[in-house]
Design an enzyme around this catalytic site. Structure first.
Site, mmCIF file in Angstrom:
data_model
loop_
_atom_site.group_PDB
_atom_site.id
_atom_site.type_symbol
_atom_site.label_atom_id
_atom_site.label_comp_id
_atom_site.label_asym_id
_atom_site.label_seq_id
_atom_site.Cartn_x
_atom_site.Cartn_y
_atom_site.Cartn_z
ATOM 1 C CD GLU A 1 41.207 -32.640 -31.076
ATOM 2 O OE1 GLU A 1 41.292 -32.908 -29.866
ATOM 3 O OE2 GLU A 1 41.478 -31.521 -31.520
ATOM 4 C CE LYS B 1 38.374 -31.262 -22.812
ATOM 5 N NZ LYS B 1 37.659 -30.226 -23.535
ATOM 6 C CD GLU C 1 44.305 -29.019 -19.726
ATOM 7 O OE1 GLU C 1 43.251 -28.338 -19.837
ATOM 8 O OE2 GLU C 1 44.367 -30.217 -20.025
ATOM 9 C CE LYS D 1 35.632 -22.287 -31.232
ATOM 10 N NZ LYS D 1 35.598 -23.349 -32.247
ATOM 11 C CG HIS E 1 71.614 -40.918 -37.501
ATOM 12 N ND1 HIS E 1 72.858 -41.439 -37.754
ATOM 13 C CD2 HIS E 1 71.385 -39.985 -38.453
ATOM 14 C CE1 HIS E 1 73.370 -40.814 -38.815
ATOM 15 N NE2 HIS E 1 72.493 -39.931 -39.254
ATOM 16 N N GLY F 1 39.489 -25.368 -33.173
ATOM 17 C CA GLY F 1 40.774 -25.095 -32.526
ATOM 18 C C GLY F 1 41.961 -25.533 -33.363
ATOM 19 N NE ARG F 2 40.263 -31.371 -35.480
ATOM 20 C CZ ARG F 2 39.158 -31.371 -34.754
ATOM 21 N NH1 ARG F 2 39.161 -30.818 -33.551
ATOM 22 N NH2 ARG F 2 38.042 -31.901 -35.204
#
Ligand code: G6Q
Length: 539
Positions: free
Chosen positions: A353, A499, A215, A209, A384, A266-267
């Site tokens: 977030e 960051k 990254e 965005k 398990h 974003g999320r």
């Protein structure tokens, strides 16, 4: 709107009083047929079975009042209509509308935020053309072959939601198409993924965005170089999804560019082009539209004021009951559906977030808990692994189970007179009951305390439509909880400091590379010491 804190709402005190003696699920006859049948909330193709929560009519009535006093549904509607909800009053903040719902409101006769829905419709039309051209052979590789794979490069919101949806719906892929993902700046992520792909038949979907994420830009460059090394023209393979005007908004560099807008966090962006391009490639245009339709249906149903008819609102309130009044710390989301293997990871971001905040919407410190720790894995695998602690550990972990009556592939077999799907569902419901009722026993090691609150969200079958509804249902639950806690669920300042420090530490790597006698100790004592303690920079 002058929003009140949760503990200022009149019903807060009443709920506090009730929390001294919550409904006892272990009492004889507590979990009778009547209760189990009465405590079902249905909407958008899902049933929420919540008889196994520690609520009774009194608590539910107070929770209804709490929702009304906070104006939870009114705020939800205001959000959908474009109120500037992503803000902290009196302080610098993102100051934006919150309109991810507009990406699927475009089916409504009168969309609530018409301008945003028109933008979403424009991008959707662009996507349809692109997919038609891919299917019809107008877009092919340099050898005239069709594209069979796509790799999505993106991180955080530009990865988790789309990836969760892709895994959930892999059963509905167009034949001969698959998708891979690169997100981590760890070079091994890209290396591992690229090694498995035939680049000549692969499209690269770069999603950011902001168009500035370290990254993603690093991985885009890495993938670009791999294409060039293979003698392939990146421009014929790379598509972009980014914000209009971002540094990545450079149509010259890409085969196609798609936009998402600043009012979509974003999320919350899986139903925008952030998820759309990849999901459209994998499932076909109609498959993606089905996701949007399901999400829209859930968005509309969430406008219902009655908490007994509104799953996300009820889940939000029961979550607050467990977290703020019964003092649980975490929430496990345990899907009994292998397709949902990445769904808890998506919810971890979407919920933590959004609601991991300590101040209200006026910047004041809160005196109560906000977002819980979210975690989970699909059952029966989890049974398990970590269920021991959920059943007999010293901490009470509320659980949201998710299940579907039918499997996705309809390829099943009967072993010992039951199908695998039946075994899966029997286990799901058994876990719900075991947690709720517990077990008395003379042997303390075989004692189960019970009263471990949980609910079961049941759908018919995990399809593009029901996945869209499930996604929206959780997004709306998270937003509703934020309204009730009086926090801004739509920013993420908490990711900034790390960051900033990473950029400072990277500077030391660069300094050391250019001057072996370099020391960062003077301007950054602890940063430099941490690097040295970790054996870095390494020669
Ligand atoms: C989500 C966050 C964050 C974001 C990533 C990727 O709500 O804002 O996870 O999605 O940092 O950002 P870009 O899409 O800008 O690369």
């Amino acid at each position: 709107m002058n929003h009140a804190n949760l503990d200022q709402l009149p019903s807060h005190a009443a709920l506090q009083a009730c929390s001294a003696k919550p409904f006892d699920l272990t009492a004889p006859g507590a979990l009778g047929a009547r209760r189990i049948k009465d405590y079902i909330c249905s909407m958008a193709g899902f049933d929420l079975l919540y008889g196994t929560q520690r609520v009774d009519e009194t608590v539910l009535d107070h929770l209804q009042k709490l929702a009304d006093e906070a104006g939870a549904v009114k705020q939800f509607l205001a959000m959908k209509k474009g109120a500037v909800m992503n803000r902290i009053e009196g302080f610098e903040s993102e100051n934006r509308q919150v309109l991810h719902t507009a990406t699927r409101d475009l089916f409504a006769a009168a969309p609530l935020a018409p301008e945003a829905s028109a933008q979403a419709a424009r991008e959707l039309a662009k996507l349809e053309r692109f997919l038609d051209e891919l299917a019809g052979g107008a877009i092919v590789n340099s050898r005239g072959e069709s594209f069979t794979a796509m790799v999505q490069v993106g991180i955080g919101g530009s990865d988790l939601g789309p990836r969760a949806l892709y895994h959930a719906l892999a059963a509905f892929r167009m034949s001969g198409r698959r998708v891979a993902f690169i997100s981590n700046v760890d070079p091994d992520d890209a290396a591992g993924v690229l090694a498995e792909l035939d680049l000549s038949r692969t499209l690269v979907n770069v999603v950011s965005k902001s168009g500035t994420t370290l990254e993603t830009l690093t991985n885009e460059e890495l993938v670009r170089q791999a294409y060039e090394a293979a003698g392939l023209d990146p421009r014929a393979h790379f598509v972009a999804v980014t914000g209009e005007g971002s540094p990545m908004d450079n149509p010259e560099q890409y085969l196609r560019s798609f936009y998402m807008y600043d009012y979509i966090g974003g999320r919350y962006s899986a139903t925008s082009m952030v998820g759309g391009v990849m999901l459209g490639f994998a499932l076909g245009y109609d498959g993606f539209v089905e996701i949007l339709r399901g999400a829209h249906e859930a968005d509309v149903a969430a406008e219902q004021r009655d908490i007994r008819k509104n799953i996300p609102l009820l889940m939000a309130l029961i979550g607050i009951w467990n977290h703020n009044f019964l003092n649980s710390e975490t929430l496990a989301v345990l899907p009994y559906s292998q397709g949902l293997v990445r769904f808890a990871a998506h919810l971890q971001q979407c919920d933590m977030e959004s609601n991991g905040k300590s101040i209200n919407r006026r910047g004041e410190r809160l005196a109560y808990q906000t977002g819980p720790i979210i975690w989970g894995e699909p059952g029966t695998n989890g049974q398990h692994a970590f269920y021991q602690l959920i059943h007999q550990g010293t901490t009470v972990i509320p659980v949201e189970f998710i299940g579907f009556r039918r499997s996705q592939y309809d390829r099943d077999l009967a072993v010992k007179e039951s199908t695998s799907q039946e075994k899966l569902l029997a286990n799901l419901l058994a876990q719900s009951l075991a947690l709720a009722t517990g077990q008395q026993h003379d042997n303390p090691n075989r004692r189960f305390p019970g009263n471990r609150p949980n609910s079961v969200l049941m759908g018919e079958r995990l399809t593009p439509r029901s996945m869209g509804a499930l996604l929206a249902l959780y997004e709306n639950k998270i937003a509703m909880q934020g309204f009730l806690w009086n926090i801004n669920s739509f920013d993420q300042e908490g990711v900034q400091l790390g960051k900033k420090l990473a950029t400072r530490l990277l500077g030391h790597f660069t300094g050391y590379r250019t001057d072996a006698a370099y020391s960062g100790a003077q301007e950054d004592e602890s940063g430099w010491a941490m690097l040295q303690a970790a054996g870095l920079p390494a020669d």
